[in-house]
Design a protein around this motif. Sequence first.
Motif, PDB file in Angstrom:
ATOM      1  N   ARG A  18       0.812  -1.219   0.000  1.00 44.26           N
ATOM      2  CA  ARG A  18       0.000   0.000   0.000  1.00 44.26           C
ATOM      3  C   ARG A  18       0.844   1.266   0.000  1.00 44.26           C
ATOM      4  N   ARG A  19       2.121   1.156   0.328  1.00 46.08           N
ATOM      5  CA  ARG A  19       3.000   2.328   0.318  1.00 46.08           C
ATOM      6  C   ARG A  19       3.582   2.597  -1.068  1.00 46.08           C
ATOM      7  N   TRP A  20       3.454   1.660  -1.970  1.00 43.91           N
ATOM      8  CA  TRP A  20       4.020   1.842  -3.306  1.00 43.91           C
ATOM      9  C   TRP A  20       3.182   2.838  -4.120  1.00 43.91           C
ATOM     10  N   PRO A  21       3.795   3.497  -5.112  1.00 50.58           N
ATOM     11  CA  PRO A  21       3.019   4.310  -6.059  1.00 50.58           C
ATOM     12  C   PRO A  21       2.012   3.439  -6.816  1.00 50.58           C
ATOM     13  N   GLU A  22       0.959   4.041  -7.298  1.00 53.34           N
ATOM     14  CA  GLU A  22      -0.135   3.293  -7.919  1.00 53.34           C
ATOM     15  C   GLU A  22       0.322   2.430  -9.089  1.00 53.34           C
ATOM     16  N   LYS A  23       1.210   2.949  -9.924  1.00 55.85           N
ATOM     17  CA  LYS A  23       1.638   2.168 -11.090  1.00 55.85           C
ATOM     18  C   LYS A  23       2.452   0.946 -10.688  1.00 55.85           C
ATOM     19  N   ASP A  24       3.210   1.045  -9.608  1.00 58.89           N
ATOM     20  CA  ASP A  24       3.912  -0.130  -9.100  1.00 58.89           C
ATOM     21  C   ASP A  24       2.912  -1.178  -8.626  1.00 58.89           C
ATOM     22  N   ARG A  25       1.859  -0.727  -7.969  1.00 60.54           N
ATOM     23  CA  ARG A  25       0.853  -1.660  -7.451  1.00 60.54           C
ATOM     24  C   ARG A  25       0.103  -2.349  -8.591  1.00 60.54           C
ATOM     25  N   LEU A  26      -0.299  -1.570  -9.596  1.00 62.65           N
ATOM     26  CA  LEU A  26      -1.051  -2.167 -10.697  1.00 62.65           C
ATOM     27  C   LEU A  26      -0.167  -3.123 -11.502  1.00 62.65           C
ATOM     28  N   SER A  27       1.076  -2.748 -11.738  1.00 59.18           N
ATOM     29  CA  SER A  27       2.003  -3.646 -12.440  1.00 59.18           C
ATOM     30  C   SER A  27       2.150  -4.955 -11.683  1.00 59.18           C
ATOM     31  N   PHE A  28       2.319  -4.857 -10.377  1.00 58.61           N
ATOM     32  CA  PHE A  28       2.442  -6.035  -9.517  1.00 58.61           C
ATOM     33  C   PHE A  28       1.231  -6.947  -9.674  1.00 58.61           C
ATOM     34  N   LEU A  29       0.043  -6.381  -9.633  1.00 59.20           N
ATOM     35  CA  LEU A  29      -1.189  -7.182  -9.675  1.00 59.20           C
ATOM     36  C   LEU A  29      -1.415  -7.819 -11.048  1.00 59.20           C
ATOM     37  N   ILE A  30      -1.116  -7.082 -12.116  1.00 56.72           N
ATOM     38  CA  ILE A  30      -1.253  -7.658 -13.452  1.00 56.72           C
ATOM     39  C   ILE A  30      -0.276  -8.817 -13.629  1.00 56.72           C
ATOM     40  N   LYS A  40      -6.516 -18.324 -26.826  1.00 58.25           N
ATOM     41  CA  LYS A  40      -6.156 -17.618 -28.052  1.00 58.25           C
ATOM     42  C   LYS A  40      -7.035 -16.399 -28.286  1.00 58.25           C
ATOM     43  N   GLY A  41      -8.228 -16.396 -27.689  1.00 58.06           N
ATOM     44  CA  GLY A  41      -9.130 -15.277 -27.873  1.00 58.06           C
ATOM     45  C   GLY A  41      -8.799 -14.068 -27.022  1.00 58.06           C
ATOM     46  N   CYS A  42      -7.936 -14.244 -26.036  1.00 61.75           N
ATOM     47  CA  CYS A  42      -7.622 -13.127 -25.141  1.00 61.75           C
ATOM     48  C   CYS A  42      -6.541 -12.250 -25.764  1.00 61.75           C
ATOM     49  N   PRO A  43      -6.298 -11.071 -25.209  1.00 60.98           N
ATOM     50  CA  PRO A  43      -5.210 -10.234 -25.714  1.00 60.98           C
ATOM     51  C   PRO A  43      -3.879 -10.974 -25.654  1.00 60.98           C
ATOM     52  N   PRO A  44      -2.914 -10.561 -26.467  1.00 63.11           N
ATOM     53  CA  PRO A  44      -1.638 -11.277 -26.524  1.00 63.11           C
ATOM     54  C   PRO A  44      -0.854 -11.163 -25.220  1.00 63.11           C
ATOM     55  N   LEU A  45      -0.214 -12.264 -24.845  1.00 63.80           N
ATOM     56  CA  LEU A  45       0.671 -12.258 -23.683  1.00 63.80           C
ATOM     57  C   LEU A  45       2.003 -11.666 -24.098  1.00 63.80           C
ATOM     58  N   ARG A  46       2.426 -10.622 -23.420  1.00 64.41           N
ATOM     59  CA  ARG A  46       3.698  -9.987 -23.741  1.00 64.41           C
ATOM     60  C   ARG A  46       4.855 -10.886 -23.333  1.00 64.41           C
ATOM     61  N   GLY A  47       5.967 -10.736 -24.031  1.00 67.71           N
ATOM     62  CA  GLY A  47       7.161 -11.475 -23.671  1.00 67.71           C
ATOM     63  C   GLY A  47       7.996 -10.740 -22.652  1.00 67.71           C
ATOM     64  N   GLU A  48       7.348  -9.863 -21.894  1.00 66.96           N
ATOM     65  CA  GLU A  48       8.015  -9.088 -20.843  1.00 66.96           C
ATOM     66  C   GLU A  48       6.989  -8.749 -19.767  1.00 66.96           C
ATOM     67  N   PRO A  49       7.438  -8.473 -18.544  1.00 70.45           N
ATOM     68  CA  PRO A  49       6.496  -8.098 -17.490  1.00 70.45           C
ATOM     69  C   PRO A  49       6.066  -6.638 -17.622  1.00 70.45           C
ATOM     70  N   TYR A  50       5.036  -6.279 -16.897  1.00 71.71           N
ATOM     71  CA  TYR A  50       4.615  -4.890 -16.798  1.00 71.71           C
ATOM     72  C   TYR A  50       5.412  -4.208 -15.689  1.00 71.71           C
ATOM     73  N   VAL A  51       5.904  -3.012 -15.979  1.00 70.86           N
ATOM     74  CA  VAL A  51       6.705  -2.274 -15.005  1.00 70.86           C
ATOM     75  C   VAL A  51       6.199  -0.841 -14.930  1.00 70.86           C
ATOM     76  N   ALA A  52       6.313  -0.245 -13.755  1.00 64.51           N
ATOM     77  CA  ALA A  52       5.671   1.042 -13.484  1.00 64.51           C
ATOM     78  C   ALA A  52       6.097   2.143 -14.443  1.00 64.51           C
TER      79      ALA A  52
END
Length: 253
Positions: free
Chosen positions: A74-86, A157-169
Motif C-alpha cells: 500500500r505504500r508503493w506508487p499506484e503504477k507499481d501496485r497495478l504492475s504487480f497485480l497484473i 487464443k481469444g484473449c489479448p496477446p501475452l507480452r514477452g516481458e512483465p509490466y513495469v511502473a
Amino acid sequence: MRYIKLMIVAILWATIVVTPAAAADFDQSHGTLERVLSRFVRDARVDYAGLKANPKELDSYANSLSAVPETEFRRWPEKDRLSFLINLYNAQTLRLIIHHYPVRSIKKIGSIRRGPWDQPVVPLFGRMITLAELEHKIIRKEYPDPRAHFALVCAAKGCPPLRGEPYVADRLDAQLEEQGRLFISQRQKNRWEDGVLFLSPIFEWFKEDFVNKSGSVTAFVAPYFPEPARREILTSAVKIEFTDYDWSLNDNN
C-alpha cells in the motif's frame, strides 16, 4: 478426484515460506518473470511443455510476490501496485495451466460449480484468493483502468496477446497502450467492416468499465483504429457485433 487434486495444489501453494527480508527486497523490475517470459513466450504463444518441465523460476517469482505484505504494498506508487497485480494474475494463470498441462483449454480446469477462475490458487497478503477475486474485487475495483483488460491474459487464443516481458511502473502506460493497439488490430477479434464494428466479447463482458472511462464502448475503441475507420466509428450510427471468443489454449502448437 479433480477437486481433491486442486485443493492439494492450493494447500501446497499456501505453504510458501516467506521472510521479511524477501519482501523488503522485492524487485520492482520483475526481472525473474522477465526471464520466464522471454524464454517461454514467442509471438504471444506459450511453450507450456517447456515451462512445466522448468518451473523453478516461475515458482521463485510467485514466492517473491507472496512475500510482500499488504502494508508495504500500500505504500508503493499506484503504477507499481497495478504492475504487480497484473503480473501476479498472469504468472498465476501460467502456473494454473502447467499444473494441469496438457489441457486443451483453461475452461477444462475445475468443475461446473468451481471453474478455473474460482480456484484458490493466488497467494496474496497471507491468504489464498482466486483469479476472479484478484481481477474483479481488486484490480477492477481499486484500479479502474479498462486498459488492464488488454493485459490480463486467460491462457486462451481469444484473449489479448501475452507480452514477452512483465509490466513495469515506468513503462506501464506505454505498455497498456501498445497492448490495446495490438489487440484491436487483430482482425479476427476486432475490425470495422462495412459499417459494422466487430469487437471481442471482452467489450461486452466488461462494457461498464469502458463506458465509465469514455462514455461509450465506441468512444473508447475508436482511437485505437487507424483513419479513416476512426472517424467513421465516431461519426456513424454504429452497429456493434461481437466476434467469437477462441477458448483454445494459447500454446505454441
